[in-house]
Design a protein around this motif. Structure first.
Motif: not given
Length: 334
Positions: A137-138, A317-323, A325-326, A331-332
């Motif tokens: 996350l960091g 990878a997309e599930r991790l991206w959403a997690l 961000e939450r 957000r990028f």
């Protein structure tokens, strides 16, 4: 269509050093950020890049200690900078990024090298499990905040340090922070290392059209301070003795002798190769090992060379991206 996760082959191998992969490359005028760049593999990465002409910025939790470490590097002629940052402190990540962006320098290389391993259950100020927070996350937040500088480079690379430890566990999307399941330090480490690979997959998908490519790297098995939380039982399981401490290679077990263990110069090589090699032009979103793209290691198949399918799954990878961000609220941009 063949998988991009296929060895080239590169011509390099487990015993290749960072200096060897940089031979003939001039990095003058290029800027790199190397987290954890003042100790262990990170220090060797910093050394190699700076010797090749790059300016290397090292974010560090202990600035005085980091400055003392990089001051001992010969032949880098002031090309290493140190700035404060703590991967478990979101405010310090933002402050580092703001300071870097204010310099208006394009960022050609971001090597997310810092990490922790097999720690007792610890949580950051947000309540997130520390291995997931520091290792993934960091770095997710740092990369997002530095995104404008990466885009400005035009041909930037982001390298996420993973490990063959990713084979231990995928990401538990229902309970990533061990709030309901029993904490297991090695499961937590495996989850974090799988997250590093999935992050590279997701980031490369977003950056490819804009000149930013991402890679995950297994540096090899190296004795550094990363193992400071290992118990005597852990060390025995790895076949380590009291003489096998940071900076050493167990007798008879070096890669040159057919073993698993690398020295720091060899351990830094794959990170440096992924960040700089012309062999990777037009490529990205892959897991690299021993200075090459690694093969896919099918579930249940034995072996230590290769990446498990769960860590390069685009849907995960997309599930991790959403997690991510939450959990970070980041957000990028653009």
């Amino acid at each position: 269509m063949p998988s991009p996760q296929t060895p080239l082959p590169s011509g390099f191998g487990p015993a290749t050093t960072a200096r060897e992969v940089l031979r003939g490359l001039d990095l003058s005028g290029r800027v790199a950020v190397v987290t954890g760049g003042s100790a262990g593999l990170g220090l060797e990465t910093t050394r190699a890049l700076a010797e090749a002409g790059a300016t290397v910025v090292v974010p560090a939790r202990n600035v005085a200690k980091a400055r003392a470490a990089v001051a001992g590097l010969p032949h880098v002629e002031g090309r290493v900078e140190v700035a404060p940052m703590d991967l478990l402190d979101p405010a310090s990540i933002d402050a580092f990024a703001v300071a870097f962006l204010s310099s208006e320098r394009p960022l050609a290389m971001l090597i997310n090298n810092a990490g922790i391993m097999a720690t007792p259950l610890t949580r950051d100020a947000r309540g997130y499990e520390a291995q997931f927070a520091a290792n993934h996350l960091g770095h997710f937040q740092l990369t997002a905040r530095l995104w404008p500088a990466l885009l400005a480079a035009g041909d930037a690379r982001v390298v996420a340090l993973s490990s063959r430890g990713h084979q231990r566990a995928g990401v538990d999307f229902d309970d990533p922070n061990f709030e309901r399941r029993p904490y297991d330090k090695w499961q937590a480490y495996g989850q974090a290392k799988s997250a590093n690979v999935l992050f590279a997959v997701g980031l490369d998908r977003r950056g490819e059209a804009r000149g930013v490519r991402a890679f995950a790297v297994h540096p090899g098995v190296i004795l550094t301070d990363l193992g400071q939380h290992m118990t005597d039982e852990d060390r025995q399981a790895f076949g380590l003795t009291a003489a096998d401490g940071p900076g050493t290679v167990p007798a008879g077990r070096s890669v040159a002798e057919g073993g698993d263990f690398k020295n720091a110069q060899q351990g830094a090589a794959t990170s440096v190769w992924a960040a700089t090699s012309p062999q990777l032009a037009g490529r990205g979103g892959v897991y690299c090992q021993d200075c090459d793209m690694a093969p896919i290691l099918p579930p249940g198949a034995p072996g230590t060379v290769g990446v498990r399918p769960h860590a390069i799954d685009p849907e995960a990878a997309e599930r991790l991206w959403a997690l991510s961000e939450r959990l970070t609220g980041v957000r990028f941009a653009g």
